[in-house]
Design a protein around this motif. Structure first.
Motif, PDB file in Angstrom:
ATOM      1  N   UNK A  27      -4.011  11.809 -15.149  1.00 24.14           N
ATOM      2  CA  UNK A  27      -3.913  11.675 -13.686  1.00 24.14           C
ATOM      3  C   UNK A  27      -4.407  10.296 -13.255  1.00 24.14           C
ATOM      4  N   UNK A  28      -5.551   9.901 -13.792  1.00 22.81           N
ATOM      5  CA  UNK A  28      -6.126   8.599 -13.445  1.00 22.81           C
ATOM      6  C   UNK A  28      -5.220   7.461 -13.905  1.00 22.81           C
ATOM      7  N   UNK A  29      -4.620   7.625 -15.063  1.00 17.86           N
ATOM      8  CA  UNK A  29      -3.691   6.599 -15.558  1.00 17.86           C
ATOM      9  C   UNK A  29      -2.498   6.458 -14.616  1.00 17.86           C
ATOM     10  N   UNK A  30      -1.971   7.580 -14.130  1.00 22.33           N
ATOM     11  CA  UNK A  30      -0.848   7.516 -13.180  1.00 22.33           C
ATOM     12  C   UNK A  30      -1.279   6.836 -11.880  1.00 22.33           C
ATOM     13  N   UNK A  31      -2.463   7.177 -11.395  1.00 22.56           N
ATOM     14  CA  UNK A  31      -2.956   6.558 -10.158  1.00 22.56           C
ATOM     15  C   UNK A  31      -3.080   5.049 -10.324  1.00 22.56           C
ATOM     16  N   UNK A  32      -3.518   4.616 -11.499  1.00 27.94           N
ATOM     17  CA  UNK A  32      -3.790   3.203 -11.727  1.00 27.94           C
ATOM     18  C   UNK A  32      -2.592   2.395 -12.213  1.00 27.94           C
ATOM     19  N   UNK A  33      -1.512   3.062 -12.575  1.00 24.75           N
ATOM     20  CA  UNK A  33      -0.334   2.310 -13.026  1.00 24.75           C
ATOM     21  C   UNK A  33       0.918   2.738 -12.271  1.00 24.75           C
ATOM     22  N   UNK A  34       1.365   3.955 -12.452  1.00 27.60           N
ATOM     23  CA  UNK A  34       2.613   4.429 -11.852  1.00 27.60           C
ATOM     24  C   UNK A  34       2.615   4.227 -10.337  1.00 27.60           C
ATOM     25  N   UNK A  69       7.974   1.690  -7.044  1.00 24.52           N
ATOM     26  CA  UNK A  69       7.615   3.083  -6.739  1.00 24.52           C
ATOM     27  C   UNK A  69       7.039   3.172  -5.331  1.00 24.52           C
ATOM     28  N   UNK A  70       6.126   2.265  -5.012  1.00 30.16           N
ATOM     29  CA  UNK A  70       5.523   2.245  -3.677  1.00 30.16           C
ATOM     30  C   UNK A  70       6.601   2.100  -2.612  1.00 30.16           C
ATOM     31  N   UNK A  71       7.517   1.176  -2.834  1.00 29.25           N
ATOM     32  CA  UNK A  71       8.591   0.923  -1.870  1.00 29.25           C
ATOM     33  C   UNK A  71       9.458   2.170  -1.671  1.00 29.25           C
ATOM     34  N   UNK A  72       9.869   2.798  -2.767  1.00 25.04           N
ATOM     35  CA  UNK A  72      10.713   3.995  -2.661  1.00 25.04           C
ATOM     36  C   UNK A  72       9.980   5.143  -1.980  1.00 25.04           C
ATOM     37  N   UNK A  73       8.738   5.383  -2.394  1.00 25.20           N
ATOM     38  CA  UNK A  73       7.983   6.485  -1.794  1.00 25.20           C
ATOM     39  C   UNK A  73       7.747   6.235  -0.314  1.00 25.20           C
ATOM     40  N   UNK A  83       0.838  -1.190   0.000  1.00 20.18           N
ATOM     41  CA  UNK A  83       0.000   0.000   0.000  1.00 20.18           C
ATOM     42  C   UNK A  83       0.876   1.244   0.000  1.00 20.18           C
ATOM     43  N   UNK A  84       0.562   2.177  -0.885  1.00 23.13           N
ATOM     44  CA  UNK A  84       1.271   3.447  -0.909  1.00 23.13           C
ATOM     45  C   UNK A  84       0.756   4.295   0.249  1.00 23.13           C
ATOM     46  N   UNK A 109       0.901   2.269  -8.566  1.00 22.87           N
ATOM     47  CA  UNK A 109       0.617   0.886  -8.155  1.00 22.87           C
ATOM     48  C   UNK A 109       1.855   0.013  -8.358  1.00 22.87           C
ATOM     49  N   UNK A 110       2.912   0.602  -8.929  1.00 21.05           N
ATOM     50  CA  UNK A 110       4.146  -0.122  -9.185  1.00 21.05           C
ATOM     51  C   UNK A 110       4.841  -0.419  -7.852  1.00 21.05           C
ATOM     52  N   UNK A 111       5.221  -1.669  -7.664  1.00 21.45           N
ATOM     53  CA  UNK A 111       5.808  -2.106  -6.391  1.00 21.45           C
ATOM     54  C   UNK A 111       7.084  -1.333  -6.039  1.00 21.45           C
TER      55      UNK A 111
END
Length: 158
Positions: free
Chosen positions: A52-59, A65-69, A20-21, A61-63
């Motif tokens: 914006x919605x595309x980023x929310x649903x792909x970028x 990216x979530x980990x780094x953030x 989870x982000x 959700x990337x494992x």
């Protein structure tokens, strides 16, 4: 046997990336910075922006990216048309209507304006003193965002 299958199922879910982000509010940032100084990544978006919605649903959700953030930054998921007053950096930012059923929060204008324009989606990066150090007003896939995040981390080391 059923218990064993359930246990394997839950272990599989946890290990396959239902990570989870973690998102914070602007009001939480000052307290968090006192605990640990980090850059703040602000994703400024609207409901009607397809990029914006595309980023929310792909970028986002990337494992990776979530980990780094989650581990190295504070992340704020900010709806630009937020109607509530937001208190941040010793100021109050209000919703400003610009039509019958539309408007924008002053904080979105403050953080997202580039070349006198507000174009979505926006990635805005703040340093630990809440100063803007980077803005990008383009769709950003996971690979591009990963590159941006790695450059931001290198700034800390130099």
């Amino acid at each position: 046997m059923k218990k064993l299958i359930l246990i394997i199922f839950f272990i599989g879910i946890n290990s396959t990336g239902f990570a989870q982000l973690r998102s914070y509010s602007f009001e939480q940032i000052d307290s968090l910075q006192q605990i640990q100084k980090r850059k703040v990544i602000v994703f400024i978006h609207t409901d009607w922006c397809k990029y914006c919605q595309a980023m929310k649903n792909s970028t986002f959700k990337n494992k990776k990216i979530i980990e780094q953030l989650n581990n190295e930054f504070y992340f704020i998921d900010f709806h630009a048309e937020e109607k509530r007053t937001i208190r941040f950096n010793n100021r109050a930012f209000h919703y400003k209507p610009n039509g019958n059923s539309s408007g924008v929060n002053e904080l979105a204008i403050q953080l997202g304006t580039v070349n006198n324009q507000l174009t979505y989606p926006i990635i805005c990066v703040l340093n630990s003193e809440n100063e803007i150090i980077f803005q990008d007003t383009n769709y950003c896939n996971a690979k591009d965002l990963e590159l941006i995040l790695s450059k931001l981390k290198k700034q800390d080391k130099s």
